[in-house]
Enzyme design. Structure first.
Site, PDB file in Angstrom:
ATOM      1  N   GLY A  88       3.072   7.098   7.814  1.00 49.95           N
ATOM      2  CA  GLY A  88       4.438   7.269   7.316  1.00 49.95           C
ATOM      3  C   GLY A  88       5.378   6.196   7.815  1.00 49.95           C
ATOM      4  N   ASN A  89       5.007   5.504   8.915  1.00 53.22           N
ATOM      5  CA  ASN A  89       5.808   4.388   9.424  1.00 53.22           C
ATOM      6  C   ASN A  89       5.646   3.129   8.571  1.00 53.22           C
ATOM      7  OD1 ASN A  89       5.699   5.502  12.718  1.00 53.22           O
ATOM      8  ND2 ASN A  89       7.554   4.588  11.878  1.00 53.22           N
ATOM      9  N   SER A  90       4.608   3.079   7.754  1.00 53.38           N
ATOM     10  CA  SER A  90       4.353   1.873   6.963  1.00 53.38           C
ATOM     11  C   SER A  90       5.560   1.468   6.145  1.00 53.38           C
ATOM     12  CB  SER A  90       3.181   2.107   5.999  1.00 53.38           C
ATOM     13  OG  SER A  90       1.961   1.852   6.612  1.00 53.38           O
ATOM     14  N   ASP A  94       0.440  -7.641   1.490  1.00 55.69           N
ATOM     15  CA  ASP A  94       0.745  -6.217   1.635  1.00 55.69           C
ATOM     16  C   ASP A  94       2.240  -5.965   1.780  1.00 55.69           C
ATOM     17  OD1 ASP A  94       0.184  -3.511   1.663  1.00 55.69           O
ATOM     18  OD2 ASP A  94       0.056  -3.442   3.841  1.00 55.69           O
ATOM     19  N   LEU A 120      -4.637 -25.092  -2.467  1.00 56.87           N
ATOM     20  CA  LEU A 120      -5.298 -26.345  -2.117  1.00 56.87           C
ATOM     21  C   LEU A 120      -6.630 -26.475  -2.823  1.00 56.87           C
ATOM     22  CD1 LEU A 120      -5.449 -28.919  -0.338  1.00 56.87           C
ATOM     23  CD2 LEU A 120      -6.399 -27.481   1.486  1.00 56.87           C
ATOM     24  N   GLY A 121      -7.354 -25.360  -2.933  1.00 53.57           N
ATOM     25  CA  GLY A 121      -8.624 -25.369  -3.651  1.00 53.57           C
ATOM     26  C   GLY A 121      -9.819 -25.675  -2.782  1.00 53.57           C
ATOM     27  N   VAL A 122      -9.850 -25.087  -1.576  1.00 57.33           N
ATOM     28  CA  VAL A 122     -10.988 -25.287  -0.686  1.00 57.33           C
ATOM     29  C   VAL A 122     -11.450 -23.938  -0.158  1.00 57.33           C
ATOM     30  CG1 VAL A 122     -10.265 -27.584   0.034  1.00 57.33           C
ATOM     31  CG2 VAL A 122      -9.574 -25.605   1.384  1.00 57.33           C
ATOM     32  N   HIS A 139       0.813  -1.209   0.000  1.00 55.17           N
ATOM     33  CA  HIS A 139       0.000   0.000   0.000  1.00 55.17           C
ATOM     34  C   HIS A 139       0.852   1.267   0.000  1.00 55.17           C
ATOM     35  CE1 HIS A 139       0.316  -0.212   4.529  1.00 55.17           C
ATOM     36  NE2 HIS A 139       0.366   1.095   4.391  1.00 55.17           N
TER      37      HIS A 139
END
Length: 498
Positions: free
Chosen positions: A244-246, A170, A301-303, A140
């Site tokens: 701003g810490n992100s 993220d 896995l498809g579940v 982000h």
């Protein structure tokens, strides 16, 4: 009790806080905060402090100085610009709607305007290959950037380039070129060793104040949440984290990066001692994937997983204290279905490791390389079964295709409350249909929420356990249901499992 707004930090957009009138911006000018002046003390004398007490305090202070001096050279400011297209309002459109030239459609390019938005976040240098230096930050912060500038601790600036970004976790990796071999690379620690009470420091550029350090402790580990749909668990800390810490690092007392700061929970938009960081162990292999492939690959896995309450466990024939998650639905042709997993299986372990939550299982499956097999231990009713499943690479197109999601609905026990609400005769036994997915097999068979399934392939079912037993796709390649719908008893068409 007021609800808590979970605020994403960093550089993606301008956010509005619902608790008051304060507008938050990712781009903050230095010195923009309100200023107050300290008053000088009127006391004529100062209290004396014992040398023993000072020695302990000075040792702690020296530790923080050493950590800051070691890590700050590897912490950077990430300045980005993003281009955003906005639909422009045409004041004449409605007035002259029947005149050619004034009835342009909403998606007409002539009615769109492109704007540039500047913002900033933080990052940490994690690798160098030749002249290429790699900076880890949040998706982000830099994932949608059109231009990126990297500002080092010594205030040198470099043009950055996005190597890869991943929205699910993220995280993003940015690179810049430099001949300077002395640029500091941060040391990555082991976030699995992190415990509540550990002392940590958060570094970055909060509110535009370049190269700042705050200190606190680890408040908790294994947290979930946030507004970014991240599949990570999080380290919670009371070290002050702000906009701003992100993308900046959370480090331990050894100067090792143990997390990447990502979001805060706040009523005001500012730090309230509830900051959250992605554990670095969740990210380490992703750095290599970004450099090699420009993207993160996830095992699939498809579940469709469901965390069910104790009374539902009992309806499946499973003990209340058994931890795990339910495979509520399976994608037709998925690794899970090929490996023999059935809708209604309760997954209790992966490769011998106990399953405790959906997010944990998602992360563990996602970290399995495509083509590698894994053992899933499931409870099918009262039977414990080990299934060997060959994991495939996740594709968003397949994972979001409801037409392959079997059976495309969930079932609930037919309780007295539901029986009364649905106005059912006491003679009717079965399970109640809920959560029918659009375009799924259930939708194709015209099932509706509130229908009561009384039989599968002609076999009567009176509870959830019997329903999933009858729904065995390894034995039945055609499935149909007998249902009670709006007082009518009908049979659906047959659905072929391809």
């Amino acid at each position: 009790m007021k609800s808590i707004t979970k605020t994403i930090l960093g550089c993606c957009s301008v956010a509005a806080v619902s608790f008051g009138i304060l507008a938050l911006s990712c781009k903050v000018n230095n010195g923009s905060a309100n200023v107050a002046f300290a008053q000088s003390s009127s006391s004529a004398t100062s209290p004396s402090i014992s040398q023993d007490s000072l020695a302990v305090t000075q040792a702690l202070q020296n530790t923080f100085r050493s950590i800051s001096g070691q890590v700050l050279p590897a912490v950077v400011e990430v300045d980005v610009t993003e281009r955003t297209k906005v639909q422009a309002y045409n004041p004449f459109k409605d007035f002259f709607f029947n005149i050619p030239g004034f009835n342009d459609s909403d998606d007409d390019d002539s009615n769109t305007r492109e704007y540039e938005q500047s913002a900033l976040g933080s990052g940490v240098i994690v690798r160098r290959v030749g002249k290429t230096v790699y900076v880890l930050t949040n998706n982000h912060v830099a994932g949608n950037a059109t231009t990126i500038k990297i500002k080092l601790n010594d205030e040198r600036e470099f043009e950055g380039k996005l190597v890869g970004a991943d929205e699910r976790m993220d995280i993003a990796l940015v690179s810049f070129e430099s001949d300077d071999n002395s640029i500091t690379i941060a040391e990555l620690g082991n976030s699995d060793d992190v415990q509540q009470g550990d002392i940590v420091l958060a570094l970055g550029s909060p509110l535009g104040y370049f190269a700042s350090v705050t200190q606190g402790i680890v408040s908790a580990t294994g947290r979930s949440g946030g507004q970014i749909g991240s599949i990570s668990d999080f380290i919670q800390t009371d070290a002050a984290i702000n906009q701003g810490n992100s993308g900046g690092p959370l480090v331990n007392i050894y100067g090792e990066v143990i997390g990447i700061n990502t979001w805060i929970a706040s009523q005001s938009g500012g730090s309230q001692g509830l900051g959250f960081s992605i554990p670095i162990n969740n990210i380490k292999t992703k750095i290599d994937q970004f450099i090699q492939n420009g993207k993160v690959s996830y095992g699939w896995l498809g579940v469709s997983l469901l965390d069910v309450p104790d009374d539902y466990k009992e309806s499946l024939g499973i003990e209340k204290n058994q931890t795990g998650v339910m495979a509520a639905e399976l994608f037709i042709g998925s690794p899970a279905m090929k490996g023999g997993m059935q809708a209604g299986d309760y997954i209790i372990a992966l490769n011998g490791k106990a399953v405790k939550s959906i997010s944990q299982l998602q992360r563990d499956v996602g970290n399995i390389p495509a083509g590698q097999s894994a053992t899933f231990t499931v409870m099918r009713g009262t039977k414990k079964i080990d299934l060997r499943v060959k994991i495939e690479e996740r594709s968003n197109d397949i994972a979001n295709d409801n037409s392959k999601l079997w059976p495309g609905f969930m079932v609930q026990p037919l309780t007295d409350t539901l029986r009364k609400r649905l106005k059912l005769d006491n003679k009717v036994d079965g399970v109640v249909v809920s959560g029918v997915q659009e375009k799924s097999p259930a939708a194709t068979l015209r099932l509706q929420n509130g229908d009561v399934i009384t039989a599968v392939n002609g076999k009567k079912v009176s509870n959830v356990k019997e329903f999933f037993e009858a729904l065995d796709t390894s034995k039945n390649k055609e499935i149909w249901f007998e249902i009670v719908s709006n007082g009518h008893t009908i049979e659906t068409n047959k659905y072929k499992i391809n």
